[in-house]
Design an enzyme around this catalytic site. Structure first.
Site, PDB file in Angstrom:
ATOM      1  N   ASN A 203       1.141  -1.301   0.008  1.00 38.92           N
ATOM      2  CA  ASN A 203       0.050  -0.048   0.132  1.00 38.92           C
ATOM      3  C   ASN A 203       0.850   1.230  -0.014  1.00 38.92           C
ATOM      4  O   ASN A 203       2.168   1.067   0.444  1.00 38.92           O
ATOM      5  CB  ASN A 203      -0.920   0.122   1.170  1.00 38.92           C
ATOM      6  CG  ASN A 203      -2.076  -0.841   1.170  1.00 38.92           C
ATOM      7  OD1 ASN A 203      -2.588  -1.074  -0.109  1.00 38.92           O
ATOM      8  ND2 ASN A 203      -2.560  -1.466   2.166  1.00 38.92           N
ATOM      9  N   ASN A 204       0.308   2.386  -0.439  1.00 41.31           N
ATOM     10  CA  ASN A 204       0.894   3.663  -0.777  1.00 41.31           C
ATOM     11  C   ASN A 204       2.207   3.510  -1.547  1.00 41.31           C
ATOM     12  O   ASN A 204       3.061   4.531  -1.128  1.00 41.31           O
ATOM     13  CB  ASN A 204       1.112   4.180   0.873  1.00 41.31           C
ATOM     14  CG  ASN A 204      -0.232   4.357   1.717  1.00 41.31           C
ATOM     15  OD1 ASN A 204      -1.034   4.575   1.182  1.00 41.31           O
ATOM     16  ND2 ASN A 204      -0.192   3.799   2.854  1.00 41.31           N
ATOM     17  N   ARG A 205       2.510   2.630  -2.205  1.00 41.17           N
ATOM     18  CA  ARG A 205       3.587   2.573  -3.171  1.00 41.17           C
ATOM     19  C   ARG A 205       4.853   2.249  -2.258  1.00 41.17           C
ATOM     20  O   ARG A 205       6.102   2.395  -2.883  1.00 41.17           O
ATOM     21  CB  ARG A 205       3.687   3.906  -4.157  1.00 41.17           C
ATOM     22  CG  ARG A 205       2.391   4.581  -4.490  1.00 41.17           C
ATOM     23  CD  ARG A 205       1.500   3.753  -5.252  1.00 41.17           C
ATOM     24  NE  ARG A 205       2.113   3.121  -6.599  1.00 41.17           N
ATOM     25  CZ  ARG A 205       1.465   2.157  -7.094  1.00 41.17           C
ATOM     26  NH1 ARG A 205       0.145   1.565  -6.808  1.00 41.17           N
ATOM     27  NH2 ARG A 205       1.888   1.765  -8.379  1.00 41.17           N
ATOM     28  N   LEU A 206       4.673   2.111  -1.143  1.00 41.95           N
ATOM     29  CA  LEU A 206       5.928   1.418  -0.261  1.00 41.95           C
ATOM     30  C   LEU A 206       6.018  -0.055  -0.465  1.00 41.95           C
ATOM     31  O   LEU A 206       6.223  -0.874   0.452  1.00 41.95           O
ATOM     32  CB  LEU A 206       5.585   1.949   1.367  1.00 41.95           C
ATOM     33  CG  LEU A 206       5.690   3.330   1.570  1.00 41.95           C
ATOM     34  CD1 LEU A 206       5.423   3.544   3.029  1.00 41.95           C
ATOM     35  CD2 LEU A 206       7.058   4.011   1.050  1.00 41.95           C
ATOM     36  N   HIS A 207       6.505  -0.439  -1.565  1.00 45.30           N
ATOM     37  CA  HIS A 207       6.644  -1.915  -2.070  1.00 45.30           C
ATOM     38  C   HIS A 207       7.636  -2.447  -1.395  1.00 45.30           C
ATOM     39  O   HIS A 207       8.875  -1.543  -0.808  1.00 45.30           O
ATOM     40  CB  HIS A 207       6.773  -1.740  -3.507  1.00 45.30           C
ATOM     41  CG  HIS A 207       5.708  -1.185  -4.431  1.00 45.30           C
ATOM     42  ND1 HIS A 207       4.309  -1.178  -4.142  1.00 45.30           N
ATOM     43  CD2 HIS A 207       5.631  -0.168  -5.438  1.00 45.30           C
ATOM     44  CE1 HIS A 207       3.461  -0.696  -5.031  1.00 45.30           C
ATOM     45  NE2 HIS A 207       4.294  -0.047  -5.666  1.00 45.30           N
TER      46      HIS A 207
END
Length: 227
Positions: A203-207
Site C-alpha cells: 500500500n501507498n507505493r511503499l513496495h
C-alpha cells in the site's frame, strides 16, 4: 500541455493518470524468505502464479541492447528455471538473438502483477548446448516445429499470405517425417544471474524490494531497496 490536447485525448490521458491499484493484504516479504537462496523463492512464487491461473505465468519481459547501444524489450516464454539461471529459445538470427551475440547480457522480468509479485533477473547470457536444445525441441508440438522452420524471425515479410505460404511449403517438405530436425539457426539462451530482484506490491507505493547479488564465486548478498 495536457490542456492543449483535443477533448477525447484529454479524457484518455486523465483516465491513465487516475489508474491505481492498492496492494497488500498478505505477509510482507522479508529477508528470511531467502535463507535458502533465490531459487526456492522464485519457484514458490511461480507456483503461486500458476495456482492463480495467470495467463502464461512463464512469460517474461526480456531486455537487450543491440550493437548500436539501443535497448529493446519483448515478451518471451521461459522454458527452464534452475539455480544456473533462466532459459528461453529463439531464432539466433532474430533481433534479440543478434543483440545478445553482440552484447551477451540481459535483464528479464516475470510480471506477476495479479499476485502482487515481480522477479527480475540480470546477468550474463550464453547459448544453451545442442543436447539441451534438442531435448527441449523434442517436447515441442509439431506445429511449433514447423513454425520455427517457416519463420525467419524478425525479418521483413511482404504479407501475412506470404508467411502462410512459407508454412505450407515447410509442411509439405516435412510431410510424413516424424523427426523434424532442429533448424540450424535455432536454440536456447541462458541468463546466468548476477542479481535476482524480488518485488512485492504494498500500500501507498511503499513496495518491498529485496535483491540478491551473486558474485563470480557464487557468494550471495542480500540488499533491501527503497521502492
Amino acid at each position: 500541455m495536457t490542456n492543449s490536447l483535443p477533448p477525447a485525448e484529454r479524457r484518455a490521458s486523465a483516465d491513465l493518470a487516475a489508474m491505481r491499484v492498492s496492494y497488500g493484504g498478505d505477509a510482507d516479504l522479508v529477508e528470511s524468505w531467502l535463507d535458502d537462496g533465490w531459487f526456492p523463492l522464485v519457484t514458490s512464487w511461480l507456483d503461486e502464479a500458476v495456482a492463480a491461473q495467470i495467463a502464461e505465468p512463464n512469460a517474461m519481459v526480456l531486455a537487450t541492447v543491440d550493437a548500436d547501444g539501443h535497448p529493446a524489450t519483448r515478451t518471451v516464454l521461459c522454458k527452464e528455471i534452475t539455480p544456473a539461471g533462466v532459459v528461453f529459445y529463439t531464432n539466433y538470427g532474430s533481433a534479440k538473438g543478434v543483440a545478445l551475440q553482440a552484447h551477451p547480457y540481459a535483464s528479464a522480468s516475470f510480471p506477476w502483477i495479479a499476485i502482487q509479485r515481480q522477479v527480475t533477473f540480470r546477468g550474463h547470457v550464453s547459448k544453451v548446448d545442442a543436447a539441451d536444445t534438442q531435448a527441449y525441441w523434442n517436447t515441442r508440438p509439431r506445429g511449433s516445429r514447423l513454425g520455427a522452420w517457416a519463420s525467419e524471425q524478425s525479418s521483413l515479410v511482404s504479407s501475412r499470405e506470404a508467411l502462410e505460404q512459407r508454412l505450407t511449403e515447410v509442411t509439405a517438405r516435412f510431410e510424413g517425417d516424424d523427426d523434424i530436425p532442429v533448424p540450424p539457426d535455432w536454440g536456447g539462451f541462458r541468463i546466468a544471474p548476477v542479481s535476482v530482484e524480488f518485488w512485492q506490491g504494498r500500500n501507498n507505493r511503499l513496495h518491498n524490494r529485496i535483491r540478491v547479488d551473486i558474485d563470480e564465486s557464487g557468494t550471495t548478498m542480500l540488499v533491501r531497496l527503497q521502492p
